[in-house]
Write an enzyme that holds these catalytic residues in place. Structure first.
Site, PDB file in Angstrom:
ATOM      1  N   THR D  96      -1.671 -11.637   2.488  1.00 60.25           N
ATOM      2  CA  THR D  96      -0.766 -10.955   2.613  1.00 60.25           C
ATOM      3  C   THR D  96      -0.621 -10.126   3.921  1.00 60.25           C
ATOM      4  OG1 THR D  96      -0.470 -10.287   0.259  1.00 60.25           O
ATOM      5  CG2 THR D  96       0.711  -8.881   1.537  1.00 60.25           C
ATOM      6  N   LYS D 172       6.726 -10.750  -0.643  1.00 61.06           N
ATOM      7  CA  LYS D 172       5.578  -9.898  -1.055  1.00 61.06           C
ATOM      8  C   LYS D 172       5.446  -8.573  -0.739  1.00 61.06           C
ATOM      9  CE  LYS D 172       1.349  -9.209  -2.721  1.00 61.06           C
ATOM     10  NZ  LYS D 172       0.066  -9.904  -2.287  1.00 61.06           N
ATOM     11  N   LYS D 247      -2.805  -0.389   3.005  1.00 60.30           N
ATOM     12  CA  LYS D 247      -2.599  -1.754   3.810  1.00 60.30           C
ATOM     13  C   LYS D 247      -1.071  -2.270   3.608  1.00 60.30           C
ATOM     14  CE  LYS D 247      -3.193  -6.557   4.035  1.00 60.30           C
ATOM     15  NZ  LYS D 247      -3.543  -7.607   3.189  1.00 60.30           N
TER      16      LYS D 247
END
Lengths: 299, 299, 299, 299
Positions: D96, D172, D247
């Site tokens: 990701t 995502k 993050k």
């Protein structure tokens, strides 16, 4: 006499380059805007086809560019400065960009035995014109600072030595993040006070002599009628645009993410200016127009 | 000589009452803290059992109370001022409370042929002690203002006439909302700049001479070492507590909801100070401690 | 047969009262809108001149009112319910108001040997019409709940016993705060995803089967074209208006201030809906229109 | 039989690689953690010294890496995949990362006649172990998707074709931004409701059957005691850490800045998780611990 290179002859850079000329510097210049370049040619400057030409001809270069990608392209691009840069060259970049880019470009310059320092400015178009700018300089050492100061002092009156390369950029980003927050804060405070029944000037009078005192209230108050001759007195024309503020706040957010320093107020100001910067009603206006954005909501 | 009533002899009110005494006023006082009341008795003041006793004995009353419910109770409660108030009495309330309560109490006073005006203060404990406070006065008319000024000027040096009743409260709430926002903003800006490599004093120096300039940076900078002799230099002891700031910001939020004026920054500052005000680490500290809250997060 | 009192015959209350009628209740009604009252009179209801008339005639009263001040006036005002209320009366208030007002009115009722319970509703106009509402009931004890349930179940299908008086209001305020946050969150997420190149339906498909799943995405997605036959498919007409959402979020903020519970997301959603609720472009629209507010900013 | 390359044998990648082995694939693997690599060697895998060795030996490569810089290094670094990549190779990246990096690496792969597609995952460690992951795939065209699906379906049960390269990453990032907002929102809502007197389970029951319904409330409610066997029932051990959430929210902020899409809620959630991620009390805990951060403030 040796040539000084100058890249970026826009609203700020144009005035700055002319101040170098006035002070006796001989220039070789570059800009993507060919009309502007022709004017400088007519004023006696040499003209470059590419940034690389500047670096080949000069060991003292000033750059004033709009954003990080422009700086990368001018220095590291195909016909960029680093293709031809001579050992011992001093590049002084007065752009406001990501600190991480400043550090990368400086490192690349060092590998080429040259120096790249950051020297972002404050003082606006008037300061650029009248050579009263403040330069926030990250020169790395005092000798380099002294060399830079000799050039920058022809274009400004306050040349501040902030130490390590990157520190000039850091200071500029921090000041402007604080400024963006304060302008929204003053706008919402003035609007709240007026909604509660206060006269705008009376409220500003209280704030400006109390603990809420700040530049956005006492020098640049965004409510028309409080202070004359600033952008809000002329329909928010001129001044510092909402999209420039949105850009500077995005640099602060990038720095926050990189350093992991929490900036709750800065991130909210960023979102608000981003909204204004995309709205046709506000995008071409001075950043004080956030007052109208909030006030408009009142019945 | 006629008596002046004084209710609320706390950190601020105690000093203020003493300044009235020094200037020759005769006082009748009330406070829930009996020890403090005994001290004033020893200094020659009359003592009241209830606020109603004050109103029965005096036509000039000063109140300095912690919050809206206290003001309601002292004026409108069972043994409150309004039970015995005499026509022509002037009540001067220096509490910082909801503007809506100010207006309600003022209306109730008017029905009793008396006057209730708001005169909140700035200047802190030092200002209270040295009689250098600023009073933000909503007196309604100039005659009432003049009558109030004669009393208030014994306790402060700046007595500002803001017009309608409620306006003093509005100005105080607005200034403190702006202050709360700016303190968080300065704290996060200083922390970001230091994380980016800047020296704290150097950064403050840039800000204080640039467009980010504000009281929270140039007079009350929350980073230890930048300014001497303020709370952050003494572990954030003394000063203006996080819970008082949380309270003032809640008054601003109540006003925002009532007037429907958007206050995005003020509401975020409110949330942040509410978090600090409930945290054992921060709740008893000066509001500059928000810098430590944010800094602590850094590795 | 004894009379049931009904006060507040608006969008929700009108349908609810008719469901009582359908189920055989005899009503005495009151509303400020005289046209609506005439309709109920034509349908066989008794009509009251004041809320006090209702309380004199009935020991079972339902109220459905727009806001806290209306509830105070109807119960505690000059011609209010409490002027004539009979011991043993059960007042069921389905308004969505400040919990602090709920508790005050309940306390006042208890002094008069009557009961006031909170029973706010969810399910919208359709639920009111079809008697499928959910009632969130704070009845205080099971006997009172059973008595209320006998009435409320004629107007809804889910009568939830939440315990103490005030708990129904708390649950309603909490759910709607969460809803308001989620709608802004879904709007900004969908807009971000579309800006990054995603098809709206494909993105909704991912979210609705992943950990981002929520009612605002899978049932009421604010992007036109994702879900048919909801307000966003009809220009955001009908539905739950931005000003109602702003009001419910202000109740949550009042509760947060009273309980000192931090609500950073709720306060930001409040500010955003307050901005929309005052903007002529958005104020009469369903609260999903926040998507257009954010999207409009895109070039 | 041809080799499949696998780079990144961490918490997720390790289980994924083993599922390829179970399904008969022959692997050549790389990881910076030599102990883990030895285990895979013992299980019969070939071992590479550098990512470049993988690309020399295999035309089908899966990468599962922690962040954008790791992906750049593994693909574009000195001993990276692109040094030796063979025409026709398919690289499937389940990291990701920033969408802008995805697009840059894909472009670089295309110049080398190879394909790089994004296939980020959801489903957690359990999903990785049990081969029940969802893959969000941006393959660019159906043929490439079919080729990727043949591999990915050995590690997951939901292989979603989202079209253009970069779209898997976008989906995502969007889902996780929404998730981060909702978790804070549920935490503050539950805390507010409990502060107002509600039982946690009763409040969750209302929300989960109302318009506030969401995964963070009905499946992963952060209040201990509401749902068994999730991290909050075990002191917030395991699960999805606050630093991972910080993050992912930073990726959303980067995307917002790039696309200029306003994300007011996402940016606030980012700041809050950044604060938690740096606080020793919270940094190693599941992201539901934001409930404790807010609750802790209560007396």
């Amino acid at each position: 006499m040796s040539l000084t290179g100058f890249i970026g002859l826009g609203n700020m850079g144009g005035h700055m380059a002319r101040n170098l000329l006035k002070n006796g510097k001989k220039l070789i210049v570059y800009d993507v805007n060919k009309t502007v370049v022709e004017q400088f040619k007519a004023e006696g400057c040499q003209v470059a086809t590419h940034p690389a030409d500047i670096a080949a001809a000069s060991k003292e270069i000033v750059t004033v560019l709009p954003s990080s990608p422009h700086v990368k392209a001018v220095y590291q691009g195909d016909n960029g400065i680093f293709k031809t840069i001579q050992p011992g060259t001093l590049c002084m970049d007065s752009s406001t960009i990501d600190q991480i880019v400043t550090l990368e470009v400086a490192q690349a310059a060092a590998l080429l035995k040259a120096e790249y320092i950051d020297a972002p400015i404050s003082g606006g178009v008037t300061g650029a014109q009248q050579a009263t700018l403040t330069f926030m300089v990250g020169a790395g050492n005092d000798a380099t600072f002294a060399r830079a100061e000799a050039v920058l002092s022809l274009m400004g009156k306050n040349i501040v030595n902030l130490g390590a390369v990157g520190n000039g950029t850091a200071a500029k980003i921090c000041n402007n993040m604080l400024l963006g927050i304060q302008m929204v804060a003053v706008a919402e405070t003035m609007n709240l006070g007026i909604s509660m029944g206060l006269d705008a000037k009376a409220l500003a009078g209280i704030i400006n002599t109390s603990s809420g005192r700040c530049w956005s209230s006492d020098t640049y108050n965004p409510v028309p009628g409080v202070i004359p001759n600033i952008p809000c007195a002329k329909g928010y024309a001129g001044g510092f645009g909402t999209s420039l503020m949105a850009k500077d706040l995005s640099l602060a957010q990038n720095a926050s993410t990189n350093t992991q320093a929490p900036t709750p107020m800065g991130s909210l100001a960023h979102q608000i200016y981003r909204i204004l910067a995309r709205d046709p009603t506000y995008q071409a206006k001075d950043f004080g127009v956030v007052y109208q954005f909030l006030k408009k909501q009142n019945v």
